[in-house]
Design an enzyme around this catalytic site. Structure first.
Site, PDB file in Angstrom:
ATOM      1  N   PHE A 124      55.968  77.234 -16.377  1.00 27.01           N
ATOM      2  CA  PHE A 124      57.109  76.324 -16.271  1.00 27.01           C
ATOM      3  C   PHE A 124      58.439  77.070 -16.194  1.00 27.01           C
ATOM      4  O   PHE A 124      59.414  76.539 -15.684  1.00 27.01           O
ATOM      5  CB  PHE A 124      57.173  75.435 -17.521  1.00 27.01           C
ATOM      6  CG  PHE A 124      56.119  74.361 -17.597  1.00 27.01           C
ATOM      7  CD1 PHE A 124      56.024  73.392 -16.608  1.00 27.01           C
ATOM      8  CD2 PHE A 124      55.247  74.290 -18.669  1.00 27.01           C
ATOM      9  CE1 PHE A 124      55.071  72.374 -16.694  1.00 27.01           C
ATOM     10  CE2 PHE A 124      54.297  73.279 -18.762  1.00 27.01           C
ATOM     11  CZ  PHE A 124      54.209  72.319 -17.775  1.00 27.01           C
ATOM     12  N   SER A 129      50.035  74.819  -9.625  1.00 28.46           N
ATOM     13  CA  SER A 129      51.259  74.746 -10.434  1.00 28.46           C
ATOM     14  C   SER A 129      50.878  74.265 -11.823  1.00 28.46           C
ATOM     15  O   SER A 129      49.801  73.702 -12.017  1.00 28.46           O
ATOM     16  CB  SER A 129      52.233  73.739  -9.836  1.00 28.46           C
ATOM     17  OG  SER A 129      51.814  72.417 -10.137  1.00 28.46           O
ATOM     18  N   ASP A 130      51.750  74.450 -12.788  1.00 29.37           N
ATOM     19  CA  ASP A 130      51.534  73.758 -14.050  1.00 29.37           C
ATOM     20  C   ASP A 130      51.926  72.291 -13.842  1.00 29.37           C
ATOM     21  O   ASP A 130      52.487  71.906 -12.820  1.00 29.37           O
ATOM     22  CB  ASP A 130      52.320  74.406 -15.203  1.00 29.37           C
ATOM     23  CG  ASP A 130      51.704  74.036 -16.561  1.00 29.37           C
ATOM     24  OD1 ASP A 130      50.905  73.080 -16.623  1.00 29.37           O
ATOM     25  OD2 ASP A 130      52.022  74.693 -17.569  1.00 29.37           O
ATOM     26  N   TRP A 131      51.629  71.493 -14.836  1.00 25.45           N
ATOM     27  CA  TRP A 131      51.781  70.023 -14.743  1.00 25.45           C
ATOM     28  C   TRP A 131      53.206  69.641 -14.317  1.00 25.45           C
ATOM     29  O   TRP A 131      54.169  69.890 -15.051  1.00 25.45           O
ATOM     30  CB  TRP A 131      51.466  69.403 -16.098  1.00 25.45           C
ATOM     31  CG  TRP A 131      51.615  67.924 -16.151  1.00 25.45           C
ATOM     32  CD1 TRP A 131      52.793  67.218 -16.125  1.00 25.45           C
ATOM     33  CD2 TRP A 131      50.575  66.952 -16.241  1.00 25.45           C
ATOM     34  NE1 TRP A 131      52.542  65.886 -16.187  1.00 25.45           N
ATOM     35  CE2 TRP A 131      51.188  65.678 -16.266  1.00 25.45           C
ATOM     36  CE3 TRP A 131      49.181  67.027 -16.306  1.00 25.45           C
ATOM     37  CZ2 TRP A 131      50.453  64.499 -16.352  1.00 25.45           C
ATOM     38  CZ3 TRP A 131      48.457  65.844 -16.395  1.00 25.45           C
ATOM     39  CH2 TRP A 131      49.092  64.606 -16.412  1.00 25.45           C
ATOM     40  N   ALA A 171      55.178  70.875 -12.392  1.00 27.33           N
ATOM     41  CA  ALA A 171      56.177  71.944 -12.269  1.00 27.33           C
ATOM     42  C   ALA A 171      56.811  72.006 -10.886  1.00 27.33           C
ATOM     43  O   ALA A 171      57.966  72.450 -10.756  1.00 27.33           O
ATOM     44  CB  ALA A 171      55.559  73.293 -12.641  1.00 27.33           C
TER      45      ALA A 171
END
Ligand code: BGC
Length: 785
Positions: A259, A290-292, A294
């Site tokens: 993030f 990607s992260d959640w 992001a």
């Protein structure tokens, strides 16, 4: 001499010829067969279907702000979803998979991902605890069992291992990590990947691993989650990138972005990280998710509007958008308008498809429903053994002139078990389990009453949170409301009085204290203080004041401030968040059935103001008497590196952990006192070995984690005062001695020079071997021209 690393060479080879180097490649992902299948599929795909492969939605519960308002069934049928997360169970996953395989035009299977962090159905100790066992086999076993259980639930992809170097105990996510050290974390990173993937993704019980969060997420400024990271490229490469590289070297199939921004560029749209380092230098050939959210959140970093940030993320190398709902909505138009080359999208799609083919999803897309999960005796035995090895005995003094308080003597008749963690299944289970069940957790109270019957007295003592904190935190707990975590409104004082009462009646008091793991550990759980929460410190002091012998069992998975306890409590056991076998594992150690062997993977502070605290400090021009930043406050000098109100050193240093026996170390020796730079750089193999005798000088069998540290005493770029470069678990019978050997070569001796190249120069290395990072048994190695 600078050595062109084998990793760099293998990446170059791949780029030139498509062949596989010895490192940094998952061979399965570049097979001719898979390439052929991927290319022929790619040719048939429409633009929308291609974008679909880069889109991931959570169709279960949310772990962040949810972005999608679409019907998943419809989207899957259109080929608009490549992956789903938080969909668990054969029935749920098969539901979507049938739509993908039977209704979508090209029959491309979905890959189902999940946060499997410390076990899937069987909950093990959290990763930081597993790191405290310094046992790569444990990490591998946990990963292996998790993979089997996850696959049985239709999950083929786990968002683990998390290998962010974590040097700041304020950061709640430290509990998911392997701790502060790049060497230890790298060894464990490999083990986690091996356990999940077995070197063969096509096996029916392998899952694709996902190393995260790339990169340097653990260095968030001020320990506040999601905060920016700003660090030199030298530190980035020498410290923070090492464990991710180890995972890539071990063949990890996927990488998750972090993030944070790094030096001003958000990691999710960072070409330096995702293309230059990951692809070009390391030759990573899996895909990047990607992260959640992001990708969508890049807008909050104020580097462009939706279309711009989506383009920047894709072009930088983020192949899949997790729940950001941006690739799905803004890529097509830009590709049609020629703003993003179609080849960039094609490459992202290739990477995703390769992993799906390698996992065998096209040929075996569905999951056969199995029997309902039960923690079998075998699973429990494994979970217990692993938890046993994570226990770190921080202190073990005697009471009333006798030997050590632990293990508890057989003469002890009555035990007072006190504290809000003693019977709190949810918080003992640990901070991050999606599919675990706190009902499977055997608490300390259950385990000890099974053993002691009516010789066990119990009092909760106080709530885990103060009523004020409980009210303030209502609604921001991670995995749901924890009854065990809420403060006991007005009756803490009354509960403390009751606890004192039972302590008086008992021969020994065992205090089970900690922090509410589901509220205050893990993601979005940073703290500015590191004390016990609620009235626990008060409870501890009141029980100690009875004069009864006290054993403090710390059930918190991050380093807490234990200063008062260290001064006043004779025995302290750091037990982390042990998972389903919490009670039996603590019992094993308290009663001496297991001799503790855990060692701290992270420094424990005296005061929160020391954070970020880690042993591998750089030298300063005004050292604190040269003794590893240890300095009594009355040292009598002012203008040296020090705090005015506290010692520099950790309360319990990295690598620390006692045993019920004692170990001694001989003077270590090197088999070659001198070696040339050329030899070290030549072939990447070890060039010297350091040997030492480790002896069990006590009267019971025990396991010691022998640790090797080096210091480069004269380099062109300053080097840490100590760095871990080897460790080994050694089990010894009473009186037994074993000769332990540590190999050293380029891998252990190199550092990054000012030109950011891994190098070895003429110098002398001080080398220590011992049972923690303050080891004193010393030898030297000279590197000559
Ligand atoms: C976390 C990741 C996790 C992802 C999916 C994010 O909030 O940072 O570690 O894998 O959610 O649940």
């Amino acid at each position: 001499m600078i050595k062109p690393t084998i990793r760099a060479l293998s990446a170059a080879l791949l780029l030139i010829s498509g062949s596989i180097g010895a490192f940094a490649q998952n061979a399965q992902l570049v097979s001719k067969e898979i390439d052929g299948r991927v290319e022929s599929l790619l040719k048939q795909m429409s633009l929308e279907e291609k974008i679909g492969q880069t889109v991931q939605y959570s169709a279960g519960f949310a772990t962040g702000p949810s972005a999608s308002k679409l019907t998943y069934d419809e989207l899957v049928a259109k080929g608009g979803i490549g992956s789903m997360l938080n969909v668990v169970g054969a029935d749920r996953t098969n539901h979507f998979q049938h739509i993908a395989m039977e209704k979508s035009r090209l029959h491309i299977p979905i890959i189902f991902g999940l946060d499997v962090i410390h076990g899937h159905r069987t909950t093990f100790p959290v990763p930081l605890a597993i790191a405290a066992s310094w046992n790569a086999e444990s990490a591998e076993t946990v990963a292996r069992m998790s993979a089997q259980e996850a696959r049985a639930d239709g999950v083929q992809w786990v968002f683990s291992p998390m290998v962010d170097i974590s040097r700041d105990a304020r950061w709640g996510r430290i509990i998911e990590s392997n701790g502060e050290d790049p060497y230890l974390s790298s060894v464990l990173a490999r083990a986690w990947v091996k356990g999940y993937q077995q070197g063969d993704l096509s096996k029916a019980d392998s899952v694709a691993a996902c190393v995260k969060h790339f990169a340097a997420y653990g260095a968030a400024i001020a320990g506040r989650d999601y905060n920016a990271v700003d660090m030199s490229e030298l530190t980035l490469r020498q410290v923070y990138l090492k464990p991710y590289l180890a995972a890539v070297d071990a063949g990890v199939a996927t990488v998750m972005t972090s993030f944070n921004s790094l030096n001003g560029v958000p990691a999710t749209a960072n070409p330096f990280l995702l293309t230059q380092i990951l692809r070009k230098e390391w030759g990573f050939n899996g895909f990047v998710v990607s992260d959640w959210g992001a990708v969508g959140e890049l807008r909050n970093h104020a580097i462009g509007d939706g279309p711009t940030v989506a383009r920047r993320a894709l072009e930088a190398g983020t192949d899949m958008d997790m729940e950001g709902n941006l690739y799905a909505t803004v890529l097509a138009e830009q590709i049609r308008a020629g703003k993003i080359p179609g080849s960039v999208l094609d490459e992202a799609v290739r990477r995703v498809l390769r992993v799906k083919f390698a996992l065998g999803l096209f040929d075996h897309p569905f999951t056969e429903a199995g029997p309902a999960y039960t923690p079998t005796p075998e699973k429990r035995a494994t979970a217990r053994k692993i938890a046993d090895e994570t226990m770190v005995l921080l202190k073990n003094d005697g009471v009333e002139g006798s030997g050590s308080l632990l293990p508890l003597s057989a003469k002890i008749k009555t035990v007072a078990l006190i504290g809000p963690m003693a019977d709190d299944a949810l918080d003992l289970e640990g901070a991050w389990t999606v599919t675990g069940n706190p009902r499977n957790v055997i608490t300390l109270k259950t385990a000890l009453s099974g053993r002691l019957g009516d010789k066990l007295l119990y009092a909760r003592g106080c709530g885990l949170l103060s009523p004020k904190d409980a009210a303030a935190l209502k609604g921001v707990t991670f995995t749901g409301t924890s009854t065990g975590s809420t403060g006991t409104v007005a009756d803490d004082q009354q509960s403390i009085a009751e606890a004192v009462e039972i302590a008086r009646k008992a021969d020994v008091a065992v205090l089970a204290l900690g922090e509410p793991t589901n509220w205050m550990e893990g993601e979005a759980a940073s703290r500015t203080t590191l004390g016990f929460t609620g009235a626990q410190e008060q409870l501890l002091e009141a029980v100690v004041a009875t004069g009864k012998p006290v054993v403090l069992v710390v059930l918190a998975a991050r380093p807490l401030e234990l200063k008062w306890a260290a001064e006043h409590v004779p025995a302290i056991l750091q037990a982390w968040s042990p998972g389903i076998e919490a009670g039996p594992a603590v019992e094993d150690v308290l009663f001496g059935e297991v001799n503790p062997s855990g060692k701290l993977p992270v420094s424990f502070p005296r005061a929160v103001g020391q954070e970020p605290l880690y042993y591998a400090q750089m030298p300063t021009g005004r050292p604190a008497r040269g003794d590893l930043s240890r300095m009594p406050r009355n040292a009598g000098e002012k203008f040296i590196t020090r705090y005015m109100d506290e010692e520099n050193s950790a309360l319990f240093p990295f690598g620390w952990g006692l045993s019920y026996t004692r170990f001694s170390y001989s003077q270590p020796t090197v088999d070659h006192a001198e070696v040339s730079v050329g030899k070290v750089a030549a072939d990447g193999k070890p060039v010297v070995t350091v040997g030492v005798d480790v002896k069990n000088t006590g009267s019971v069998a025990g396991t010691e984690v022998a640790q090797l540290y080096i210091r480069n005493t004269s380099a062109s770029v300053e080097q840490p005062l100590r760095e871990l470069k080897g460790f080994m678990r050694v089990t010894l019978a009473p009186g037994e001695t074993k000769h332990v050997i540590f190999p050293l070569g380029f891998e252990e001796l190199n550092f990054y020079n000012a030109a950011l190249k891994e190098t070895v120069e003429p110098t002398t290395y001080d080398i220590w071997v011992g049972g923690n990072s303050l080891a004193t048994a010393e030898t030297r190695l000279k590197i000559v021209e």
